[in-house]
Design a protein around this motif. Structure first.
Motif, PDB file in Angstrom:
ATOM      1  N   PHE A 287      68.497   8.500  84.990  1.00  0.00           N
ATOM      2  CA  PHE A 287      67.526   8.620  86.062  1.00  0.00           C
ATOM      3  C   PHE A 287      68.155   8.284  87.419  1.00  0.00           C
ATOM      4  O   PHE A 287      68.779   7.234  87.580  1.00  0.00           O
ATOM      5  CB  PHE A 287      66.339   7.694  85.789  1.00  0.00           C
ATOM      6  CG  PHE A 287      65.177   7.939  86.699  1.00  0.00           C
ATOM      7  CD1 PHE A 287      64.216   8.875  86.374  1.00  0.00           C
ATOM      8  CD2 PHE A 287      65.051   7.243  87.894  1.00  0.00           C
ATOM      9  CE1 PHE A 287      63.141   9.112  87.211  1.00  0.00           C
ATOM     10  CE2 PHE A 287      63.993   7.473  88.745  1.00  0.00           C
ATOM     11  CZ  PHE A 287      63.031   8.414  88.400  1.00  0.00           C
ATOM     12  N   ALA A 288      67.978   9.182  88.381  1.00  0.00           N
ATOM     13  CA  ALA A 288      68.432   8.999  89.759  1.00  0.00           C
ATOM     14  C   ALA A 288      69.939   8.794  89.888  1.00  0.00           C
ATOM     15  O   ALA A 288      70.411   8.283  90.892  1.00  0.00           O
ATOM     16  CB  ALA A 288      67.705   7.841  90.437  1.00  0.00           C
ATOM     17  N   CYS A 289      70.678   9.205  88.869  1.00  0.00           N
ATOM     18  CA  CYS A 289      72.126   8.954  88.897  1.00  0.00           C
ATOM     19  C   CYS A 289      72.884  10.125  89.496  1.00  0.00           C
ATOM     20  O   CYS A 289      72.744  11.258  89.058  1.00  0.00           O
ATOM     21  CB  CYS A 289      72.651   8.680  87.502  1.00  0.00           C
ATOM     22  SG  CYS A 289      74.436   8.474  87.502  1.00  0.00           S
ATOM     23  N   THR A 290      73.712   9.814  90.483  1.00  0.00           N
ATOM     24  CA  THR A 290      74.519  10.838  91.130  1.00  0.00           C
ATOM     25  C   THR A 290      75.879  10.981  90.455  1.00  0.00           C
ATOM     26  O   THR A 290      76.653  11.857  90.815  1.00  0.00           O
ATOM     27  CB  THR A 290      74.766  10.463  92.604  1.00  0.00           C
ATOM     28  OG1 THR A 290      75.198   9.106  92.623  1.00  0.00           O
ATOM     29  CG2 THR A 290      73.510  10.580  93.418  1.00  0.00           C
ATOM     30  N   ILE A 291      76.180  10.093  89.508  1.00  0.00           N
ATOM     31  CA  ILE A 291      77.502  10.121  88.883  1.00  0.00           C
ATOM     32  C   ILE A 291      77.515  11.071  87.685  1.00  0.00           C
ATOM     33  O   ILE A 291      78.399  11.903  87.555  1.00  0.00           O
ATOM     34  CB  ILE A 291      77.937   8.699  88.466  1.00  0.00           C
ATOM     35  CG1 ILE A 291      77.940   7.771  89.683  1.00  0.00           C
ATOM     36  CG2 ILE A 291      79.325   8.727  87.809  1.00  0.00           C
ATOM     37  CD1 ILE A 291      78.161   6.306  89.357  1.00  0.00           C
TER      38      ILE A 291
END
Lengths: 602, 163
Positions: A287-291
């Protein structure tokens, strides 16, 4: 603002469900997640109690950034007293569950007591039900999620235990969103001991932050830094955590065959590059992870056919190098089994590796295992993983974890870990900082309680010689405190490759408007670390537990770049205690506790 | 030149940052159920599909609206809801073949993706989509790029078949 302001408390013994206002002063002092849950556990339970008894509590905790656009803002923590180590346990996971808990309106869910029969919790915004779980008891985490989603809401997010947790395996973890794990310290067994099969969340409410526009700008700045960084912007998305297999192996401290060697000949066969070529379907973000380091994989054919997520670096090590198995399909299959049956891939791998060494040295007779169990045997690995997860035959002994297994067969020195929790995938003889970190970690051996490898291998924030002990006490302390802070915000420690305390502080302050200063947030990390230490001291731990196995202290790595190295813990530990403001017995001094706001009544 | 929201599902990592960015920009709060873009996550098949209003040329939501509350901004070729005119009758919700317009109980008005033009015309979801599964491009750039990519794939297959 920032916090939902509500704690949900469920007592499974008497079926009571209560909602309590969150003490905002306490929340400010401990932020959330790991810190806040530890404080509540410390206040509410006797640290000496039986972790698998009904008096233990399980706290599921989010941070003020969980459910927001803060990059990686989706983490939750499972905090409890560990049945594996008898110390404080705090296992964290990504996926979607943490955010959904916040959208349902809760910062924390505290589970108490023990249900008279298997149950699951259905938390649908305000409505909370304790429901019968007879139809899913005995099922895998995947089957459980499918069945409970059908029984509740198609949009529900679920955490559950598999057969390993139900049978109280000390390797048991909590699995959420089918593939993500609150992995370590046997937290799944605590759920099992409470007859709690799963917690199902559905939330449609809002998470509010104090200054939405400025907050979003701070998030975008953080996102840009994460994308620009070599590790979080390139390495992790492309190769996932196994991208470092070849790097660590080249340094000569990739523990192999239960730490008998520092390099694994088959390393490249289980490396991130090989995973990318052979089994990767795509990468995925929590969730909400840019990686987006998660590996969605499939083994298309053969005995070990299957699909799922993983393996991670620690997994290809625990189920691979540690057991001498270089068959990627077998390692991946064992990983899938761990997810479905609900075990920590590290603890399970190390238990099997411990059994392999005990077997090869003739300490376990073949008839007790029902087969030979040699390093490098891929079939044995998969078979033992399944038996471990189901607690069948010899698997019931593996399910106790490596420490108890080695002890049972009269050779406790062959277990590689600290405080009965297995090491992670770095040999403390090669990287001196991580050795100190393992020895002093509050939850037993762990790489996530101060990832000194960032400095010792990757040069973040600056390159330090892994073989040297110089400056390692300060490094270990700083990374332990920083990690405790990050773990309390609701974000992932992987952000620390690119983000400093200033970035996180900016987002935290804009979310909460609590008046945090940058210096203060790091100090909160130190406060949390000391509180965990106080919990453990009360639980009966002392300086003598801050140690490493004899092999790591006395047997040099036999070959490779780290040849001849042993862990020089004695050179670092006194300095570490001193820097921490602890006495030579490892007890925090009253001055230090006062300084941290933990005295006279922590 | 009109711009469109292009969605490239094979790049999506299922992080749902777009849902959050959308909800906070339009409501000031983080709430995926208030997002006008939604990521459907099929975990088993490893398929993640963001969907939002396609801004149909022949927009049934606008056609059916009895109060002409759904209007088109010609600069953007995007439809938006005029809150002053919307009476919350839900006809648009019924008419949309994609489920791309919804009625929110707390204010009783329809909400749909308007490419953020009701605010600043700078779609927030795109800014937070780090894998670049969402693009805000010139109207014909999306299909043209897809056409070029298809041609490239065909070239490879052709080379293989032709030896």
């Amino acid at each position: 603002m920032g916090w939902t302001g509500t704690i949900l408390r469920v007592n499974l013994s008497n079926g009571s469900v209560t909602k309590e206002p969150l003490d905002l002063q306490l929340a400010r002092a401990y932020i959330g997640g790991r810190g806040l849950a530890t404080k509540i556990l410390y206040d509410e339970i006797d640290p000496r109690l039986d972790p698998l008894g009904p008096a233990n509590k399980l706290i599921l905790a989010t941070g003020p950034l969980t459910g927001t656009n803060a990059p990686t803002g989706g983490r939750y923590m499972a905090v409890t007293k560990s049945p594996l180590t008898a110390a404080i346990a705090c296992s964290n996971s990504g996926g979607y569950v943490g955010a959904e808990m916040r959208y349902a309106g809760y910062d924390l869910v505290i589970v108490e007591g023990k249900a008279p029969h298997p149950v699951y919790l259905w938390i649908n915004n305000d409505r909370v039900e304790i429901r019968d779980a007879a139809q899913v008891w005995g099922q895998s985490t995947h089957e459980t999620e499918d069945a409970l989603r059908a029984a509740t809401s198609a949009e529900a997010k679920i955490l559950s235990i598999g057969p390993a947790g139900e049978t109280l395996s000390l390797t048991a973890c909590i699995i959420n969103d089918k593939h993500r794990a609150a992995g370590r310290s046997g937290v799944g067994a605590v759920m099992g001991s409470k007859n709690l099969k799963a917690v199902v969340f559905r939330g449609t409410r809002s998470v509010k932050v104090a200054h939405p526009q400025e907050f979003m700008r701070a998030c975008l700045t953080a996102v840009a830094k994460l994308k620009a960084d070599h590790g979080s912007g390139e390495g992790l998305p492309t190769y996932g955590t196994p991208g470092i297999v070849n790097v660590i192996n080249a340094h000569g401290f990739m523990p192999t065959n239960n730490f008998q060697f520092g390099q694994f000949a088959g390393a490249d066969k289980i490396s991130g590059e090989t995973i990318h070529e052979e089994i990767l379907i795509r990468n995925k973000g929590c969730f909400a992870c840019t990686i987006a380091c998660a590996r969605v994989t499939e083994v298309k054919a053969g005995t070990f056919k299957g699909s799922g997520e993983g393996p991670e670096y620690e997994t290809v090590w625990g189920l691979g190098a540690m057991t001498g198995v270089d068959d990627l399909a077998a390692v991946t299959k064992a990983n899938y089994l761990c997810n479905e049956l609900g075990m920590d891939t590290i603890e399970a791998g190390v238990a099997i590796a411990t059994a392999m060494e005990l077997f090869e040295r003739g300490y376990i007779p073949e008839r007790e295992i029902g087969r030979s169990l040699r390093f490098g045997d891929a079939d044995a690995l998969v078979e033992m993983t399944e038996k471990l997860g189901r607690g069948e035959g010899f698997g019931a002994l593996l399910a106790l974890g490596g420490a108890r297994l080695a002890e049972r067969y009269g050779h406790p020195e062959l277990f590689m870990g600290v405080k009965q929790q297995a090491f992670a995938a770095y040999d403390g003889r090669g990287a001196q900082g991580i050795g100190l970190g393992y020895a002093t970690s509050n939850r037993g051996a762990c790489h996530l309680r101060g990832y000194t490898i960032a400095a010792e291998v990757f040069g973040v924030p600056r390159k330090m010689d892994p073989f040297s002990t110089e400056g390692k006490a300060a490094l270990a302390k700083a990374s332990q405190d920083a990690t405790a802070f990050v773990d309390s915000t609701g974000t992932c420690v992987f952000t620390t490759f690119a983000l400093g305390p200033a970035d996180l502080h900016a987002m935290l302050e804009l979310a909460t408007n609590a008046g945090y200063t940058e210096e203060e947030v790091v100090k909160i990390g130190e406060r949390i670390w000391n509180l965990e230490r106080l919990f453990n001291l009360k639980a009966g731990f002392s300086a003598k537990d801050d140690t490493l196995p004899r092999r790591i202290l006395e047997e040099p790595i036999p070959a490779g770049p780290a040849k001849g190295k042993v862990a020089r813990l004695g050179e670092m530990l006194p300095e570490y205690y001193r820097l921490r403001g602890w006495d030579p017995q490892g007890v925090p001094t009253p001055e230090k506790l006062r300084d941290l706001g933990l005295y006279p009544t922590p | 030149m009109a711009k469109v929201l292009s969605i490239i599902p094979e790049r999506c990592t299922a992080c749902r940052a777009c849902e959050l960015a959308c909800s906070v920009k339009h409501t000031g709060e983080f709430n995926p159920t208030r997002s006008r873009i939604k990521v459907s996550i099929f975990l088993e098949e490893a398929v993640y599909i963001p969907t939002a209003c396609t801004q149909c040329s022949e927009a049934w939501c606008a056609k059916i609206c009895p109060t002409t509350a759904i209007l088109r901004n010609d600069d953007y070729m995007a439809y938006y809801v005029d809150d002053n005119k919307c009476v919350g009758c839900k006809m648009c919700v019924l008419a949309c073949p994609f489920g791309a317009i919804e009625l929110y109980a707390d204010h009783g008005k329809a909400e749909k993706c308007d490419l953020c033009l009701s605010i600043d015309g700078d779609p927030e979801c795109v800014k937070f989509c780090t894998p670049k599964a969402l693009l805000f491009t010139d109207e014909d750039a999306g299909p043209k790029a897809k056409q070029a990519a298809t041609a490239l794939r065909m070239k490879e297959v052709y080379k293989e078949v032709a030896g």
